[in-house]
Scaffold this motif. Structure first.
Motif, short mmCIF file in Angstrom:
data_model
loop_
_atom_site.label_atom_id
_atom_site.label_comp_id
_atom_site.label_asym_id
_atom_site.label_seq_id
_atom_site.Cartn_x
_atom_site.Cartn_y
_atom_site.Cartn_z
N TRP A 176 -15.91 5.23 1.77
CA TRP A 176 -14.47 5.08 1.57
C TRP A 176 -14.12 3.60 1.53
O TRP A 176 -14.59 2.81 2.35
CB TRP A 176 -13.70 5.75 2.70
N GLN A 189 -4.13 4.60 -2.64
CA GLN A 189 -4.73 5.69 -1.87
C GLN A 189 -5.03 5.25 -0.43
O GLN A 189 -5.97 5.73 0.19
CB GLN A 189 -6.01 6.17 -2.56
N SER A 190 -4.21 4.36 0.07
CA SER A 190 -4.41 3.88 1.45
C SER A 190 -4.09 4.99 2.44
O SER A 190 -3.51 6.02 2.09
CB SER A 190 -3.50 2.67 1.70
N ASP A 191 -4.47 4.78 3.70
CA ASP A 191 -4.07 5.71 4.75
C ASP A 191 -2.55 5.85 4.74
O ASP A 191 -1.85 4.88 4.48
CB ASP A 191 -4.53 5.19 6.12
N PRO A 192 -1.99 7.02 4.97
CA PRO A 192 -2.63 8.25 5.47
C PRO A 192 -3.13 9.18 4.37
O PRO A 192 -3.38 10.36 4.63
CB PRO A 192 -1.48 8.91 6.24
N GLY A 206 0.80 3.62 2.13
CA GLY A 206 1.29 3.84 3.49
C GLY A 206 2.53 3.03 3.78
O GLY A 206 3.48 3.52 4.41
N THR A 264 0.83 -1.20 0.00
CA THR A 264 0.00 0.00 0.00
C THR A 264 0.87 1.25 0.00
O THR A 264 2.08 1.19 0.30
CB THR A 264 -0.92 0.04 1.22
N LYS A 323 -11.22 1.13 2.17
CA LYS A 323 -9.94 1.10 2.86
C LYS A 323 -9.04 -0.04 2.40
O LYS A 323 -7.82 0.08 2.42
CB LYS A 323 -10.17 0.98 4.37
N ASN A 330 -8.44 8.29 0.63
CA ASN A 330 -8.79 6.94 0.20
C ASN A 330 -9.59 6.94 -1.09
O ASN A 330 -10.20 7.94 -1.48
CB ASN A 330 -9.61 6.24 1.28
#
Length: 306
Positions: free
Chosen positions: A238, A221-224, A157, A155, A240, A227
């Protein structure tokens, strides 16, 4: 070397803390924490911890700032995650010019959101480039680079964390080369690309896309970061986490098909995508609620996501 540092956010603070013990930092220039709604005071906090003078600017265009920089007479400007174009007259002030640490392997992915775009595009590698700054964003000669592999399920992140570990070593290596008089290698035109900033509308899922494209969007487009999202019953949802099923799930794109594979299967793609159709949603969240398992969120099937 005598340095003026330009930076913002976690990336900027990471590099500032890394170079301060090795170089004389004359001034730290950063944006206000609330700049563009980002709310990242990391650089000003790092400067306070290090006992370094701080000045705030949105664009580095203030005439009195230019006068202050000339009075300081730095050998070099070091930039990391500075969010606006630095004026050409500022770049000409330091004796050795200005360098920037960019989160991509230039000349590809100049501009913004490089980590996100690389994953969204299915790249298998990204990295960092330290380059001399020119009037055109991210186009100056390359001093050095660090490379980071991107796995098929990594991801944004996770890649960001790996890149964070490389920022200080690659920047310090570049500064050594600058001190030795290295002027960098011109960027070739082959493979050059520029990407715009990513806004919320740029992360909306198009269920007509293939499963690979959608899953790359979700992990890119994962956290942070902002999304990936879709709408369910007229409200934004959203996404996740998601994955591909072991067999294609075709039909009308966006139709919620069934619970399976530890999540909820949604039809995607078209006949031209062959086996690359259907996405398993694993974790979702509403605009006001916490992340939940998709199988707990969806209570009925046969509806559509848009």
């Amino acid at each position: 070397m005598r340095i003026v540092f330009f930076g913002y956010g976690e990336l900027g603070a990471t590099v500032l803390r890394g170079i301060a013990p090795h170089h004389e930092v004359l001034l730290v220039l950063t944006h206000r924490a609330e700049f563009s709604g980002l709310g990242e005071p990391d650089v000003e906090l790092a400067a306070a911890e290090l006992g370094l003078p701080v000045r705030y600017s949105a664009t580095a265009r203030e005439p009195d700032l230019h006068e202050q920089l000339r009075d300081l007479a730095p050998e070099l400007i070091v930039s990391t995650n500075w969010r606006t174009r630095v004026p050409a007259e500022v770049l000409r002030i330091p004796e050795r010019g200005a360098v920037n640490t960019h989160d991509a392997l230039l000349p590809a992915y100049a501009g913004f959101g490089a980590v996100n775009w690389a994953i969204r595009n299915g790249e298998e590698e990204t990295g960092l480039t330290v380059h001399y700054m020119a009037e055109e964003l991210d186009t100056g000669p390359v001093i050095t680079q660090a490379r980071v592999k991107i796995g098929p399920h990594d991801t944004a992140g996770q890649i960001l964390e790996r890149l964070l570990a490389e920022y200080v070593p690659v920047t310090l290596e570049a500064l050594e080369r600058v001190a030795e008089g290295h002027r960098g290698e011109p960027q070739p035109p082959e493979g050059a690309s520029f990407y715009h900033r990513i806004g919320v509308e740029d992360t909306r899922i198009d269920w007509r896309d293939s499963a690979t494209t959608i899953c790359n969007l979700v992990r890119g487009q994962s956290d942070p970061f902002v999304n990936a999202w879709t709408t369910h019953r007229g409200f934004r949802l959203w996404v996740k986490a998601a994955t591909r099923p072991t067999r294609a799930h075709g039909g009308t794109p966006g139709r919620i098909v069934k619970a399976d594979y530890g999540g909820v299967v949604v039809a995607s793609g078209g006949p031209g995508d062959g086996d690359d159709r259907g996405v398993v949603l694993l974790q979702v969240s509403t605009e006001t609620g916490p992340p939940v398992r998709a199988i707990d969120y969806f209570t009925t099937f046969g509806e559509y996501l848009h």
